[in-house]
Design a protein around this motif. Structure first.
Motif, PDB file in Angstrom:
ATOM      1  N   ASN A  65      -9.198   4.256  12.233  1.00  0.00           N
ATOM      2  CA  ASN A  65      -8.630   5.558  11.896  1.00  0.00           C
ATOM      3  C   ASN A  65      -9.306   6.661  12.704  1.00  0.00           C
ATOM      4  O   ASN A  65     -10.069   6.400  13.642  1.00  0.00           O
ATOM      5  CB  ASN A  65      -8.667   5.797  10.381  1.00  0.00           C
TER       6      ASN A  65
ATOM      7  N   PHE B 135       0.871  -1.173   0.000  1.00  0.00           N
ATOM      8  CA  PHE B 135       0.000   0.000   0.000  1.00  0.00           C
ATOM      9  C   PHE B 135       0.910   1.226   0.000  1.00  0.00           C
ATOM     10  O   PHE B 135       1.725   1.385   0.932  1.00  0.00           O
ATOM     11  CB  PHE B 135      -0.905   0.027   1.234  1.00  0.00           C
TER      12      PHE B 135
ATOM     13  N   ILE C 285     -13.212   4.327  11.677  1.00  0.00           N
ATOM     14  CA  ILE C 285     -13.431   3.319  10.641  1.00  0.00           C
ATOM     15  C   ILE C 285     -12.333   2.258  10.732  1.00  0.00           C
ATOM     16  O   ILE C 285     -11.157   2.584  10.881  1.00  0.00           O
ATOM     17  CB  ILE C 285     -13.423   3.976   9.239  1.00  0.00           C
ATOM     18  N   GLU C 286     -12.723   0.988  10.646  1.00  0.00           N
ATOM     19  CA  GLU C 286     -11.736  -0.090  10.675  1.00  0.00           C
ATOM     20  C   GLU C 286     -10.897  -0.053   9.411  1.00  0.00           C
ATOM     21  O   GLU C 286     -11.415  -0.042   8.295  1.00  0.00           O
ATOM     22  CB  GLU C 286     -12.434  -1.454  10.772  1.00  0.00           C
ATOM     23  N   THR C 287      -9.586  -0.050   9.585  1.00  0.00           N
ATOM     24  CA  THR C 287      -8.697   0.036   8.424  1.00  0.00           C
ATOM     25  C   THR C 287      -7.821  -1.201   8.283  1.00  0.00           C
ATOM     26  O   THR C 287      -7.459  -1.581   7.183  1.00  0.00           O
ATOM     27  CB  THR C 287      -7.779   1.263   8.550  1.00  0.00           C
TER      28      THR C 287
ATOM     29  N   ALA D 148      -7.793  -2.834  -2.495  1.00  0.00           N
ATOM     30  CA  ALA D 148      -8.105  -1.499  -1.987  1.00  0.00           C
ATOM     31  C   ALA D 148      -8.219  -1.561  -0.473  1.00  0.00           C
ATOM     32  O   ALA D 148      -8.878  -2.451   0.066  1.00  0.00           O
ATOM     33  CB  ALA D 148      -9.410  -0.982  -2.594  1.00  0.00           C
ATOM     34  N   GLY D 149      -7.551  -0.644   0.192  1.00  0.00           N
ATOM     35  CA  GLY D 149      -7.656  -0.535   1.644  1.00  0.00           C
ATOM     36  C   GLY D 149      -8.174   0.843   1.996  1.00  0.00           C
ATOM     37  O   GLY D 149      -8.371   1.693   1.123  1.00  0.00           O
ATOM     38  N   ILE D 150      -8.396   1.061   3.281  1.00  0.00           N
ATOM     39  CA  ILE D 150      -8.809   2.381   3.751  1.00  0.00           C
ATOM     40  C   ILE D 150      -7.640   2.971   4.521  1.00  0.00           C
ATOM     41  O   ILE D 150      -7.051   2.319   5.383  1.00  0.00           O
ATOM     42  CB  ILE D 150     -10.058   2.296   4.650  1.00  0.00           C
ATOM     43  N   ASP D 151      -7.299   4.197   4.209  1.00  0.00           N
ATOM     44  CA  ASP D 151      -6.152   4.841   4.836  1.00  0.00           C
ATOM     45  C   ASP D 151      -6.551   5.486   6.169  1.00  0.00           C
ATOM     46  O   ASP D 151      -7.736   5.544   6.518  1.00  0.00           O
ATOM     47  CB  ASP D 151      -5.578   5.884   3.867  1.00  0.00           C
ATOM     48  N   GLY D 152      -5.553   5.980   6.884  1.00  0.00           N
ATOM     49  CA  GLY D 152      -5.803   6.636   8.162  1.00  0.00           C
ATOM     50  C   GLY D 152      -6.749   7.813   8.043  1.00  0.00           C
ATOM     51  O   GLY D 152      -7.482   8.136   8.981  1.00  0.00           O
ATOM     52  N   CYS D 153      -6.771   8.448   6.871  1.00  0.00           N
ATOM     53  CA  CYS D 153      -7.611   9.633   6.649  1.00  0.00           C
ATOM     54  C   CYS D 153      -8.955   9.278   6.032  1.00  0.00           C
ATOM     55  O   CYS D 153      -9.681  10.163   5.594  1.00  0.00           O
ATOM     56  CB  CYS D 153      -6.881  10.627   5.764  1.00  0.00           C
ATOM     57  N   SER D 154      -9.269   7.971   5.982  1.00  0.00           N
ATOM     58  CA  SER D 154     -10.528   7.442   5.456  1.00  0.00           C
ATOM     59  C   SER D 154     -10.583   7.335   3.934  1.00  0.00           C
ATOM     60  O   SER D 154     -11.528   6.754   3.392  1.00  0.00           O
ATOM     61  CB  SER D 154     -11.761   8.227   5.938  1.00  0.00           C
TER      62      SER D 154
ATOM     63  N   ARG E  16      -4.482  -5.148   5.721  1.00  0.00           N
ATOM     64  CA  ARG E  16      -5.312  -3.993   5.350  1.00  0.00           C
ATOM     65  C   ARG E  16      -6.017  -4.342   4.039  1.00  0.00           C
ATOM     66  O   ARG E  16      -5.364  -4.747   3.077  1.00  0.00           O
ATOM     67  CB  ARG E  16      -4.419  -2.759   5.149  1.00  0.00           C
ATOM     68  N   GLY E  17      -7.326  -4.193   4.025  1.00  0.00           N
ATOM     69  CA  GLY E  17      -8.078  -4.453   2.798  1.00  0.00           C
ATOM     70  C   GLY E  17      -7.804  -5.819   2.196  1.00  0.00           C
ATOM     71  O   GLY E  17      -7.763  -5.971   0.971  1.00  0.00           O
TER      72      GLY E  17
END
Lengths: 334, 334
Positions: B318, A48, B322-324, A184-190, B16-17
């Motif tokens: 995050n 990532f 939200i779970e990341t 695809a992941g979600i980052d710290g900033c959403s 992650r993801g």
């Protein structure tokens, strides 16, 4: 493609009292526009990019015409690629940007966290204030996201994977990496963050490096973002930080960017090269040492510059100033 | 013996993801008084125990008769084994201890650093005060060092390698590890730190675990230090910290201690077991997950306890909740 642990090699070592105390494994790739020039570890390792790809995430800001329509300056473009410290400088600039859009801090979707900037942190503590979303290190990127969203007349939930902005970022990511994303992941900033191979990320940076103005919207955007980052190192990170200090040391000729979990990239226009590296364990001290090493090796950073010495093979001192250890580039990575 | 990188195995993974984002490699050893019971990675890996061996460094405090002569309490003994937060509780107790010796903060040799405790940090910032040596996370250990030094009528430079105190610590280290030390380094607090094999460190902890009162000064000291740590978890670390929260969760039956660069040890009297583990890259999130895992596995820590869940396979969220991602124990370490 391979998982991030496969084929990783020692990048940096921690020594204490003549004994090896720790090791950081990783991968690094140098690309030109034609592909891999040099590599350590596995170029096919999937990672990532996290915040290291903010210049890719900013491509729709320029390519959509939003930046021009809003009259954004080079400083705005630099802040859109920033993982900043939440210093007064950054918070005020992001705040003005949002206000100029006719929006408020509550329209951001990055969340709030304590600023890394010590003066601003101390100010908040002593004033009994809590940080707001403008303090989030990604508030510049999100200001750019809001600018595109408004320009596209798209919905307010701009961090959703199926939002037109994120679909544009996904397309740009795959085009510059020259490959399909691996997840695809979600980052710290959403915001979504797309997994690519390290080679794909290095290739993306090489395309930024060779971009020239007047060859279409993509190259124009890459050219402008690279120059904006290199011209405003204090906006891209902040005082004391590796991105800021190393870009200053290179005199505005190279753009570099860190990402969470020890990713680092560099765009070197004068050489037409892009660099991407990842430390498998997420250790930032090693990714900073490694990027400094590769920039020195590429001939664009002075080995003896204080900003270099701070990251490359730094002697560790304790609270009484006594030398205790040293972080060294591993033999196989040198 | 082997260097710390040889034979290391995956201990924890960051996901992650649905993509593996990072890996922490390490070693772990469980010993009873007769030797290795179970091991992952290489038991012969040489490591610096760093602060994880503070109970070994405190042995001369009891064995010399200094603790008894000064009338030290169980709380003093716990603080002598602490890597504390520099909270008011810790600073005041270390300050009283030094004062009772007729000494001052300036007699410490640990250096000063910002306290990790947020309340005390904020108090210093808003009062425009700078931290003193009592804020150093090792000030309890150094208070113990001063107590021994005074009792032995030795010189004031108690962190020098040839000081009688450090020679006593070296002898104790080798005796409990059952091996010669592999090197000497300088720790963050300026005290010597002796390199041993991970097996040697685990064996040391097993000897603490099986120690009984009335069988000589060494066993008396080990017995008392183990009980002191387990009885005062808030003194050994501080609110929110792994050592404190996990010891509380185990109800005073087990003593555990972290060390810099991701070392963790446990002393389990009811099982007669000692545990030592090291993450090669120094990643504390992995050493905390690993010790929680091994304590659950040993049947002394509840898998569902909030303090356990916070370290073992924690879901990462995050700034917007939200779970990341998730840190997971690696398959081969489970």
């Amino acid at each position: 493609m391979a998982d991030v642990n496969q084929g990783a090699v020692p990048v940096a070592e921690l020594w204490r009292g003549g004994v090896l105390e720790g090791v950081h494994l990783g991968h690094a790739v140098i690309c030109d526009a034609n592909g891999v020039v040099e590599a350590w570890g596995n170029p096919q390792a999937v990672i990532f990019p996290r915040s290291s790809c903010k210049m890719v995430q900013a491509l729709p800001l320029l390519e959509s015409g939003a930046a021009a329509a809003r009259g954004l300056t080079q400083a705005h473009l630099a802040l859109s690629c920033a993982s900043h410290q939440g210093a007064a400088l950054h918070v005020e600039m992001a705040g003005r940007w949002i206000k100029d859009l006719g929006l408020g801090e509550e329209d951001l979707r990055c969340g709030a966290h304590d600023p890394a900037d010590r003066d601003e942190r101390d100010r908040l503590i002593c004033a009994h204030e809590v940080p707001c979303q403008l303090h989030n290190n990604c508030s510049g990127k999100h200001s750019g996201f809001l600018t595109v969203t408004q320009h596209l007349k798209a919905g307010p939930e701009y961090v959703e994977l199926d939002h037109p902005l994120q679909r544009a970022i996904l397309a740009a990511t795959e085009e510059v990496a020259g490959e399909s994303v691996a997840g695809a992941g979600i980052d710290g900033c959403s915001a979504p963050n797309f997994a690519v191979s390290l080679e794909g990320l290095a290739r993306s940076m090489a395309l930024f490096a060779v971009a020239r103005e007047g060859y279409g919207a993509r190259q124009d955007a890459m050219f402008q973002l690279t120059r904006a980052m290199a011209a405003y190192p204090e906006l891209v990170a902040g005082e004391g930080r590796a991105c800021t200090e190393l870009m200053r040391a290179m005199g505005g000729k190279v753009a570099i960017k860190t990402g969470a979990e020890a990713v680092f990239v560099a765009i070197i226009p004068e050489k037409g090269l892009g660099i991407a590296l990842k430390i498998v364990d997420g250790g930032t001290r090693a990714s900073e040492a490694a990027i400094a090493h590769l920039l020195v090796r590429a001939g664009v950073l002075e080995a003896g510059h204080p900003a270099t010495l701070k990251r490359l093979n730094p002697v560790q001192k304790n609270w009484r100033g006594i030398e205790t250890g040293q972080l060294r580039i591993a033999a196989g990575f040198a």
